[in-house]
Design an enzyme around this catalytic site. Structure first.
Site, PDB file in Angstrom:
ATOM      1  N   LYS A  18      -0.845 -13.356 -12.780  1.00  0.00           N
ATOM      2  CA  LYS A  18      -0.653 -12.726 -11.471  1.00  0.00           C
ATOM      3  C   LYS A  18      -0.900 -13.774 -10.390  1.00  0.00           C
ATOM      4  O   LYS A  18      -1.838 -14.570 -10.499  1.00  0.00           O
ATOM      5  CB  LYS A  18      -1.624 -11.543 -11.351  1.00  0.00           C
ATOM      6  CG  LYS A  18      -1.448 -10.714 -10.087  1.00  0.00           C
ATOM      7  CD  LYS A  18      -2.329  -9.467 -10.130  1.00  0.00           C
ATOM      8  CE  LYS A  18      -2.188  -8.608  -8.883  1.00  0.00           C
ATOM      9  NZ  LYS A  18      -2.996  -7.369  -8.957  1.00  0.00           N
ATOM     10  N   SER A  39      -4.743  -1.130 -10.259  1.00  0.00           N
ATOM     11  CA  SER A  39      -3.583  -2.030 -10.289  1.00  0.00           C
ATOM     12  C   SER A  39      -3.214  -2.654 -11.630  1.00  0.00           C
ATOM     13  O   SER A  39      -2.182  -3.310 -11.733  1.00  0.00           O
ATOM     14  CB  SER A  39      -3.768  -3.144  -9.277  1.00  0.00           C
ATOM     15  OG  SER A  39      -3.464  -2.657  -8.000  1.00  0.00           O
ATOM     16  N   SER A  57      -0.805  -2.884  -8.060  1.00  0.00           N
ATOM     17  CA  SER A  57      -0.230  -4.071  -7.480  1.00  0.00           C
ATOM     18  C   SER A  57       0.183  -5.142  -8.488  1.00  0.00           C
ATOM     19  O   SER A  57       0.886  -6.072  -8.131  1.00  0.00           O
ATOM     20  CB  SER A  57      -1.247  -4.686  -6.517  1.00  0.00           C
ATOM     21  OG  SER A  57      -2.385  -5.161  -7.241  1.00  0.00           O
TER      22      SER A  57
HETATM   23  N1  GLN Z   1      -3.247   0.961  -5.101  1.00  0.00           N
HETATM   24  C1  GLN Z   1      -4.587   0.651  -4.724  1.00  0.00           C
HETATM   25  C2  GLN Z   1      -4.600  -0.003  -3.367  1.00  0.00           C
HETATM   26  O1  GLN Z   1      -3.571  -0.084  -2.785  1.00  0.00           O
HETATM   27  C3  GLN Z   1      -5.229  -0.226  -5.746  1.00  0.00           C
HETATM   28  C4  GLN Z   1      -4.797  -1.619  -5.676  1.00  0.00           C
HETATM   29  C5  GLN Z   1      -5.446  -2.506  -6.692  1.00  0.00           C
HETATM   30  O2  GLN Z   1      -5.998  -2.013  -7.697  1.00  0.00           O
HETATM   31  N2  GLN Z   1      -5.400  -3.788  -6.424  1.00  0.00           N
HETATM   32  O3  GLN Z   1      -5.596  -0.428  -2.876  1.00  0.00           O
END
Ligand code: GLN
Length: 484
Positions: free
Chosen positions: A76, A175, A151
């Protein structure tokens, strides 16, 4: 070869059936063919990958190989990789070449894994659809009109389309698990503190945790063997022995006590998803597990509490991007204030700005007690819910996400609806617990994930529970038609 698991590829490399250079070349060719449509890689590190593969082949010949030596992997783009562009999905870091390596990626390199490239992600890991990336949306390999989740959407789409046999992701509120569910993969968010956050660009430091994205639980165990462990450069990493995560995979789960939180099956869950989850639970009962209804009374407070805590932490973490030391700098600043405001105004996208504003607000002197302090107290109550539950059950199961992959653009203009995508995953981060998402079936051709939550540092048990299910089912081995 591209549909094989890491366990299988590792055996093929050792027997000489294929070399790492051949394997890496094969994946690079697949990336060239499919990445223009899927957009799952931001950077492809071809030359570096081929060099690492040649080194891995030498190690394999010399008998100095680990199970990951020669295995291609996608990282990532939140992990700093020395000498390689590291963007975090943001225009702010479009020109950033990391001067040092994150502990996590360094450990993979030391084990002999071959980095294929850096995968696309929501900007600064804020999002559930991968649509907030400066580099454009990622497409779901199961239906390219739909999101892969976020994400870690690029990592997950790359593995689902077999453009990498495994990837790293990070999970602050879901995410790893939510995109793994939407793309039919196994994703594990380890216990907070199990994997070093050094060199992982911070979003919400008390919640962020890196973990593996793979086809199978067995592969996730192989990655965890590399990733997990104490790091003196991360003061929140825990000094605790790292087990061999493959050791318990084959244990029987006869008598395993599964808790089903009644709040996870109320109202908001799509009926068709509920049916898939129910049949997965039945499969567990057939394997000898016993099921019990439990309650996590503060479940409904997890999302609102997270959206105080995470923005608060992000607003301080992202203050370092000021146009002075690294990252985007505006042209011809008039003075220092102009430099800060225009560099940040131009460098950050809308979702990141929204979070910084919310975070700054909830931390401001007049509102700190009403919002931030209150959220911290509720966070404790959420952890207490889990602590009480684990007194009577071994693991907790439920859906990973409330729906299957949604259409690109469907929720992009409605942040609150988007935030609810993580309704089942966020509480786990608030409590710092480990949890996995495993493929459990399909609805209308789209994958559905089963979430398995464990007690602190019980990753081995989670992987065992997932592996036993994967021995009895083949949902995790399904490949989207176009990528077989
Ligand atoms: N969807 C969640 C957010 O927007 C979690 C994101 C994540 O786990 N990085 O914060």
């Amino acid at each position: 070869m591209h549909t094989k698991t890491i366990a299988q590829l590792s055996a093929a490399l050792r027997s000489g059936e294929i070399s790492s250079v051949e394997l890496t070349t094969l994946f690079l060719a697949r990336i060239k063919q499919h990445n223009p449509a899927l957009n799952c890689y931001i950077s492809i590190t071809e030359a570096q990958a081929l060099e690492a593969a040649a080194t891995a082949d030498r190690r394999l010949k010399e008998g100095d190989a680990t199970p990951l030596t020669g295995i291609p992997i996608a990282h990532k783009d939140i992990f700093c990789t020395e000498g390689v562009k590291t963007t975090c999905g943001s225009k702010m870091l479009d020109n950033f070449i990391a001067p040092y390596e994150s502990t996590c990626t360094a450990k993979f390199a030391a084990a002999g894994a071959v980095m294929l490239g850096k995968s696309n992600m929501d900007e600064f890991a804020m999002g559930s659809s991968n649509e907030t990336s400066y580099y454009g949306a990622v497409k779901n390999p199961w239906d390219q009109g739909r999101v892969p989740g976020g994400s870690s959407g690029g990592s997950v789409a790359a593995v689902a389309a077999r453009l990498a046999p495994a990837a790293t992701g990070t999970d602050t509120g879901g995410s790893i698990r939510q995109p793994a569910a939407l793309c039919g993969l196994t994703g594990l968010k380890p216990t907070y503190g199990r994997v070093s956050r050094y060199g992982m660009i911070a979003f919400a430091s008390s919640l962020d945790q890196a973990g593996p994205v793979t086809y199978s639980a067995e592969d996730a165990a192989l990655l965890m063997n590399v990733m997990a462990g104490f790091d003196e450069r991360d003061s929140t990493s825990v000094e605790r022995e790292v087990p061999d995560y493959t050791a318990e995979l084959t244990n029987s789960i006869e008598g395993l006590k599964i808790g089903l939180p009644k709040e996870y099956f109320d109202g908001g869950l799509d009926d068709s998803i509920a049916r898939v989850i129910e049949s997965a639970i039945q499969a567990y009962e057939a394997l000898g597990a016993v099921v019990k209804e439990i309650s996590l009374p503060n479940t409904a407070l997890a999302v609102p509490t997270y959206y105080v805590v995470a923005p608060a932490e992000c607003s301080t973490n992202l203050s370092r991007f000021d146009g002075v030391r690294f990252g985007h700098r505006c042209d011809d600043p008039k003075d220092l204030f102009d430099l800060y405001t225009r560099s940040r105004g131009e460098g950050f996208g809308a979702e990141v700005k929204r979070r910084i504003m919310i975070g700054t607000y909830v931390l401001s002197a007049g509102y700190y007690d009403a919002y931030y302090l209150k959220a911290q107290k509720i966070r404790r109550l959420i952890s207490e819910d889990f602590r009480a539950a684990f007194e009577t059950v071994d693991v907790i199961m439920g859906p990973t996400a409330p729906s299957t992959a949604f259409k690109l653009g469907e929720k992009a203009d409605d942040p609150v609806t988007m935030y609810l995508s993580d309704i089942y995953t966020i509480a786990v981060n608030m409590a710092g617990l480990p949890a996995a998402s495993i493929p459990a079936g399909f609805v209308d051709g789209l994958p559905v994930g089963l979430q398995v939550i464990g007690n602190y540092f019980e990753e081995s048990r989670l992987l065992n529970v997932a592996h036993q299910y994967q021995q009895a089912t083949d949902w995790h081995l399904q490949v989207p038609a176009e990528f077989q």
